[in-house]
Each structure stands twice: as C-alpha cells, then as structure tokens.
Design a protein around this motif. Structure first.
Motif, PDB file in Angstrom:
ATOM      1  N   LEU A  25       8.926  55.406 -46.459  1.00 36.34           N
ATOM      2  CA  LEU A  25       8.039  56.130 -47.360  1.00 36.34           C
ATOM      3  C   LEU A  25       7.233  57.170 -46.596  1.00 36.34           C
ATOM      4  O   LEU A  25       6.639  56.875 -45.556  1.00 36.34           O
ATOM      5  CB  LEU A  25       7.082  55.161 -48.059  1.00 36.34           C
ATOM      6  CG  LEU A  25       6.034  55.780 -48.974  1.00 36.34           C
ATOM      7  CD1 LEU A  25       6.704  56.339 -50.223  1.00 36.34           C
ATOM      8  CD2 LEU A  25       4.987  54.763 -49.346  1.00 36.34           C
ATOM      9  N   ASP A  26       7.219  58.384 -47.106  1.00 35.77           N
ATOM     10  CA  ASP A  26       6.393  59.444 -46.540  1.00 35.77           C
ATOM     11  C   ASP A  26       5.007  59.314 -47.164  1.00 35.77           C
ATOM     12  O   ASP A  26       4.851  59.474 -48.379  1.00 35.77           O
ATOM     13  CB  ASP A  26       7.011  60.806 -46.852  1.00 35.77           C
ATOM     14  CG  ASP A  26       6.236  61.956 -46.233  1.00 35.77           C
ATOM     15  OD1 ASP A  26       5.377  61.691 -45.368  1.00 35.77           O
ATOM     16  OD2 ASP A  26       6.511  63.113 -46.615  1.00 35.77           O
ATOM     17  N   LEU A  27       3.996  59.026 -46.352  1.00 33.63           N
ATOM     18  CA  LEU A  27       2.653  58.792 -46.881  1.00 33.63           C
ATOM     19  C   LEU A  27       2.060  60.035 -47.526  1.00 33.63           C
ATOM     20  O   LEU A  27       1.199  59.937 -48.392  1.00 33.63           O
ATOM     21  CB  LEU A  27       1.730  58.279 -45.778  1.00 33.63           C
ATOM     22  CG  LEU A  27       2.045  56.873 -45.270  1.00 33.63           C
ATOM     23  CD1 LEU A  27       1.088  56.490 -44.157  1.00 33.63           C
ATOM     24  CD2 LEU A  27       1.981  55.861 -46.387  1.00 33.63           C
ATOM     25  N   ALA A  28       2.516  61.213 -47.134  1.00 31.88           N
ATOM     26  CA  ALA A  28       2.026  62.443 -47.742  1.00 31.88           C
ATOM     27  C   ALA A  28       2.507  62.575 -49.182  1.00 31.88           C
ATOM     28  O   ALA A  28       1.864  63.234 -50.000  1.00 31.88           O
ATOM     29  CB  ALA A  28       2.476  63.643 -46.926  1.00 31.88           C
ATOM     30  N   LYS A  29       3.622  61.942 -49.517  1.00 28.57           N
ATOM     31  CA  LYS A  29       4.192  62.033 -50.858  1.00 28.57           C
ATOM     32  C   LYS A  29       4.012  60.742 -51.662  1.00 28.57           C
ATOM     33  O   LYS A  29       4.549  60.617 -52.750  1.00 28.57           O
ATOM     34  CB  LYS A  29       5.684  62.361 -50.766  1.00 28.57           C
ATOM     35  CG  LYS A  29       5.949  63.711 -50.144  1.00 28.57           C
ATOM     36  CD  LYS A  29       7.417  63.977 -50.040  1.00 28.57           C
ATOM     37  CE  LYS A  29       7.666  65.306 -49.346  1.00 28.57           C
ATOM     38  NZ  LYS A  29       9.099  65.555 -49.159  1.00 28.57           N
ATOM     39  N   ALA A  30       3.274  59.796 -51.134  1.00 26.78           N
ATOM     40  CA  ALA A  30       3.106  58.498 -51.792  1.00 26.78           C
ATOM     41  C   ALA A  30       2.173  58.617 -52.999  1.00 26.78           C
ATOM     42  O   ALA A  30       1.247  59.427 -53.012  1.00 26.78           O
ATOM     43  CB  ALA A  30       2.542  57.482 -50.815  1.00 26.78           C
ATOM     44  N   SER A  31       2.433  57.783 -53.996  1.00 28.01           N
ATOM     45  CA  SER A  31       1.564  57.748 -55.178  1.00 28.01           C
ATOM     46  C   SER A  31       0.266  57.013 -54.838  1.00 28.01           C
ATOM     47  O   SER A  31       0.143  56.382 -53.779  1.00 28.01           O
ATOM     48  CB  SER A  31       2.272  57.046 -56.332  1.00 28.01           C
ATOM     49  OG  SER A  31       2.380  55.660 -56.071  1.00 28.01           O
ATOM     50  N   LYS A  32      -0.679  57.090 -55.741  1.00 23.90           N
ATOM     51  CA  LYS A  32      -1.963  56.420 -55.517  1.00 23.90           C
ATOM     52  C   LYS A  32      -1.801  54.910 -55.437  1.00 23.90           C
ATOM     53  O   LYS A  32      -2.462  54.249 -54.644  1.00 23.90           O
ATOM     54  CB  LYS A  32      -2.962  56.797 -56.605  1.00 23.90           C
ATOM     55  CG  LYS A  32      -3.432  58.225 -56.492  1.00 23.90           C
ATOM     56  CD  LYS A  32      -4.511  58.525 -57.497  1.00 23.90           C
ATOM     57  CE  LYS A  32      -4.972  59.968 -57.328  1.00 23.90           C
ATOM     58  NZ  LYS A  32      -6.123  60.262 -58.143  1.00 23.90           N
ATOM     59  N   LEU A  33      -0.907  54.365 -56.244  1.00 23.06           N
ATOM     60  CA  LEU A  33      -0.659  52.922 -56.221  1.00 23.06           C
ATOM     61  C   LEU A  33      -0.049  52.513 -54.886  1.00 23.06           C
ATOM     62  O   LEU A  33      -0.466  51.509 -54.293  1.00 23.06           O
ATOM     63  CB  LEU A  33       0.254  52.502 -57.374  1.00 23.06           C
ATOM     64  CG  LEU A  33       0.634  51.028 -57.412  1.00 23.06           C
ATOM     65  CD1 LEU A  33      -0.611  50.167 -57.611  1.00 23.06           C
ATOM     66  CD2 LEU A  33       1.642  50.762 -58.503  1.00 23.06           C
ATOM     67  N   GLN A  34       0.912  53.283 -54.403  1.00 21.04           N
ATOM     68  CA  GLN A  34       1.529  52.983 -53.115  1.00 21.04           C
ATOM     69  C   GLN A  34       0.504  53.069 -51.985  1.00 21.04           C
ATOM     70  O   GLN A  34       0.501  52.247 -51.078  1.00 21.04           O
ATOM     71  CB  GLN A  34       2.690  53.940 -52.843  1.00 21.04           C
ATOM     72  CG  GLN A  34       3.887  53.699 -53.718  1.00 21.04           C
ATOM     73  CD  GLN A  34       4.931  54.771 -53.590  1.00 21.04           C
ATOM     74  OE1 GLN A  34       4.626  55.942 -53.387  1.00 21.04           O
ATOM     75  NE2 GLN A  34       6.195  54.377 -53.707  1.00 21.04           N
ATOM     76  N   MET A  35      -0.376  54.063 -52.040  1.00 23.28           N
ATOM     77  CA  MET A  35      -1.415  54.199 -51.019  1.00 23.28           C
ATOM     78  C   MET A  35      -2.401  53.034 -51.087  1.00 23.28           C
ATOM     79  O   MET A  35      -2.859  52.547 -50.050  1.00 23.28           O
ATOM     80  CB  MET A  35      -2.155  55.531 -51.186  1.00 23.28           C
ATOM     81  CG  MET A  35      -1.316  56.728 -50.816  1.00 23.28           C
ATOM     82  SD  MET A  35      -0.806  56.752 -49.097  1.00 23.28           S
ATOM     83  CE  MET A  35      -2.341  57.119 -48.302  1.00 23.28           C
ATOM     84  N   ALA A  36      -2.718  52.575 -52.291  1.00 25.31           N
ATOM     85  CA  ALA A  36      -3.628  51.437 -52.445  1.00 25.31           C
ATOM     86  C   ALA A  36      -3.009  50.170 -51.864  1.00 25.31           C
ATOM     87  O   ALA A  36      -3.683  49.404 -51.163  1.00 25.31           O
ATOM     88  CB  ALA A  36      -3.977  51.237 -53.907  1.00 25.31           C
ATOM     89  N   ILE A  37      -1.735  49.942 -52.133  1.00 24.39           N
ATOM     90  CA  ILE A  37      -1.039  48.773 -51.588  1.00 24.39           C
ATOM     91  C   ILE A  37      -0.978  48.864 -50.067  1.00 24.39           C
ATOM     92  O   ILE A  37      -1.237  47.886 -49.364  1.00 24.39           O
ATOM     93  CB  ILE A  37       0.373  48.636 -52.198  1.00 24.39           C
ATOM     94  CG1 ILE A  37       0.280  48.276 -53.678  1.00 24.39           C
ATOM     95  CG2 ILE A  37       1.194  47.588 -51.452  1.00 24.39           C
ATOM     96  CD1 ILE A  37       1.600  48.343 -54.416  1.00 24.39           C
TER      97      ILE A  37
END
Length: 50
Positions: A25-37
């Motif tokens: 996963l590219d953190l720059a393109k991650a959704s808010k939910l993915q970033m929260a997890i």
C-alpha cells in the motif's frame, strides 16, 4: 500489566486486521480508513514493545 494488554492487542491485530505492508500500500494514496488502521496498529505495536 499495561504491556501485557498491548501484546495481546498486537496478536489480535495480526490475525484480524489487514497487513498493508504485505499488500504494498502506498501511504500517499491510502484512504482515511486505511490510514486510521495503520496508525492504530502502529500505536499498539509501539506500546507493546515499550
């Protein structure tokens, strides 16, 4: 006691939550939910190691 709780949470996270690093996963393109997890898993891991 606190460390034991976080170690237990880390084991549960490993079984239940997805691994974004294995998926590449590219953190720059991650959704808010993915970033929260990702942030939650990072916080639990940090506290489990302290």
């Amino acid at each position: 006691m606190k460390k034991k709780i976080f170690q237990f949470l880390a084991k549960v996270n490993k079984k239940v939550l997805p691994s974004f690093t294995k998926k590449g996963l590219d953190l720059a393109k991650a959704s808010k939910l993915q970033m929260a997890i990702f942030g939650y898993k990072l916080w639990v891991t940090k506290n489990a190691l302290d």
